[in-house]
Design a protein around this motif. Sequence first.
Motif, mmCIF file in Angstrom:
data_model
loop_
_atom_site.group_PDB
_atom_site.id
_atom_site.type_symbol
_atom_site.label_atom_id
_atom_site.label_comp_id
_atom_site.label_asym_id
_atom_site.label_seq_id
_atom_site.Cartn_x
_atom_site.Cartn_y
_atom_site.Cartn_z
ATOM 1 N N GLU A 566 43.206 35.170 44.890
ATOM 2 C CA GLU A 566 44.173 35.452 44.401
ATOM 3 C C GLU A 566 44.596 36.004 43.092
ATOM 4 N N SER A 567 43.428 35.524 42.459
ATOM 5 C CA SER A 567 43.415 35.665 40.943
ATOM 6 C C SER A 567 42.462 36.877 40.703
ATOM 7 N N ASN A 568 42.502 36.505 40.869
ATOM 8 C CA ASN A 568 40.317 37.721 41.282
ATOM 9 C C ASN A 568 39.859 38.398 42.380
ATOM 10 N N PRO A 569 40.510 39.202 43.310
ATOM 11 C CA PRO A 569 40.305 39.093 44.792
ATOM 12 C C PRO A 569 37.986 40.119 44.405
ATOM 13 N N ASP A 570 38.385 41.225 43.636
ATOM 14 C CA ASP A 570 36.761 41.391 43.223
ATOM 15 C C ASP A 570 35.535 40.279 43.540
#
Length: 699
Positions: A566-570
């Motif tokens: 959710e916070s940093n999908p990459d």
Amino acid sequence: MPATSGSIELRLLGRPRAWRDDSEFVLGSAHRNAVLCMLALHPGVAVTRDQLIAAIWGDQAPASAIGNVHTYISALRRLLEPDRDRWSAGRLLTSGGGTYRLNITADDVDVTRFETLRETARHHRLTNNVPAELATVETALAMWHGDALDGVPGPFAAAQRTRLTELRLATAERHAVLLAETGRPDNAVRALRTLSEENPERDSVQALLTGLLGGGRRATASTGPAVFGRDTEIQHLRLAVRGTGRSIRIEGPPGIGRSTVLSTALRGHVPPGHRLGWADGDRLSHRLPMGLLTECLEASGAVEPHAVPQSVDGVVELIGGLLATGPLTLVIDDIHLADPLTLWAWGRLAHLPLTLIATARTGAPVLPELPAGEVILLPPLDDTAAAALVRARSPLSPGTGELRRILAEANGHPGLLAGLAAETAGDRQSLPDAGAACTEAFPENTRRLLRAAGALGVSPQPAEVLAVALGNTPYEVREGLEPAVTAGLLRAGDERIAFVHPALGRALHESSPPALRIALHRRFAQRIAEAGGPPEVVAGQLLAGEFSNSTEAAGWLVRHIAGLAESNPDLAVAVLRRARLVRTLAPEHRLQFTAWLARLLLWRGADAAAEAGWVAARATDPDLAGEMRWTAAMSHERNGDVEAATAAARAALAEPLITDPWQHRVREMLDRLRPLTTGVPTHPHLPRSDVLDPGTGCG
């Protein structure tokens, strides 16, 4: 205990050769050489079996790779220590915990000696000692006997061959420039023509050759790096030496170009009849009372050697008398390294009618006590000057996107810009060299903390996170980093630290051997995870550490992947891709990671069909199986492949392990697809109701 290596010498700048007690011995097979080269270029560092396999075979390792590595290691032990008892532990080549270590020093390998000579030449260049630089460069080039790691197979050897070849060519180009500078343009042209014949695609060689031939074989256009963005400061200094009674100090952080500006402004630009004394500070300058000022006065030619008084009053009186015979300018580069008597005398001389020019590192402790009539602060280069520098230094013209990245990473720092420019042509060492030059004057503890901050990679980062990673307190971290903050290389505020020039962090981190970097990332990940640190920082360390096969790392990712997605999908996608490739990963973890990867790929609009299909074929949980069947079909639909999406949806409904909610979603998908398949049924002999809901006959 590991033995010191004194009797072993390895030459890798050509076909690999080895000597023991001044006697050469045959190394053997190509793959055995690949193992030796990997260990030799990481002297004294533990290298894992997996790293050796990757170095030799990359992604194409045979099933027998582990056994082959054991065979190569055993053969190398016999070669390196032929008198060793078969059952005794070796001292030169040791093993333990799945790792191997070659216990030699860096100086036992010619590659390291070559790189050390390049660094020595760079220091001579900074001090404008052309004869010393030329001699050092010639010694470095004489070490080569063919292509680096010639005949050694594997991706590691190929990468090193590319890197070292670029360094050799850059050194050869510099050698030609130095020949021209020292009055041997014909030799320079011959050397460049040979380089051009061997490397016809290298534009920088052609440019040097054209410059020499087109300029009457003068190296005026190639005698050194052009200076960008400093015209105002250079002109100001040139005007200053034409007057009297001025005291100027040039300040800036390490690597910002203080010495380059000073040299460009004054060398060859002193008015006739004007005496110039010049001295360069170094780490030993503070040990010799009145040493730098004595060197400066002797260089001016105004006093005889050994005639400089060793008292402040005597020096002031001597210089007062010299001024009666003509104008005098005294220059000290890096005056913050001077001895106390020189600093005291310099302050007294500011009241005499002569020109004093000095450079100093921003924030040096001696500066508050050292008066100066004028202080010139060298700021980072603006984008226009920085871009010009990169284009001038890069053999390959970087594209707009790459140039934008370089400018953002360096943030106007000339040394780092030059390192990043060289990196575009495959030179992987110039950037670490630039980082080392920026920090070499700091205490070892400060350099250690800066390397660790570079390894964490997150900027700005809480000081507490760095403290946890290193096992220090936040106070110890802030205190240890204070020299870098004072020098203008680091920002510290609100309990967070950040590199002023982001490339510096990467440069310092990449100065460590790869195996050491991987071990450091894994240790940091473990410590920060155990302390409940930020998941994004832990994930970044796991990724940089090539995701170790520990159950703790896998367990941590299972617990935190939802929040990370959710916070940093990459970042989540990158970590999941790397984690699922670990050969020893537990099957249940591989299934979970691949399922999450499929979800994230679908959310980001990427193709998730392969990952979702892989999970669906192995899942025993009906809900997960249904989700992955739907994910595969949905991925086909988004890619515009109606036929594949319809086939996947029909296959999903035929699967008994699907819960009602996912059956409902699959039927909704088939309803969407039906108009698109009109007139082109997958099975023309079946009624449409069977296409929509096979086995039930109803839509």
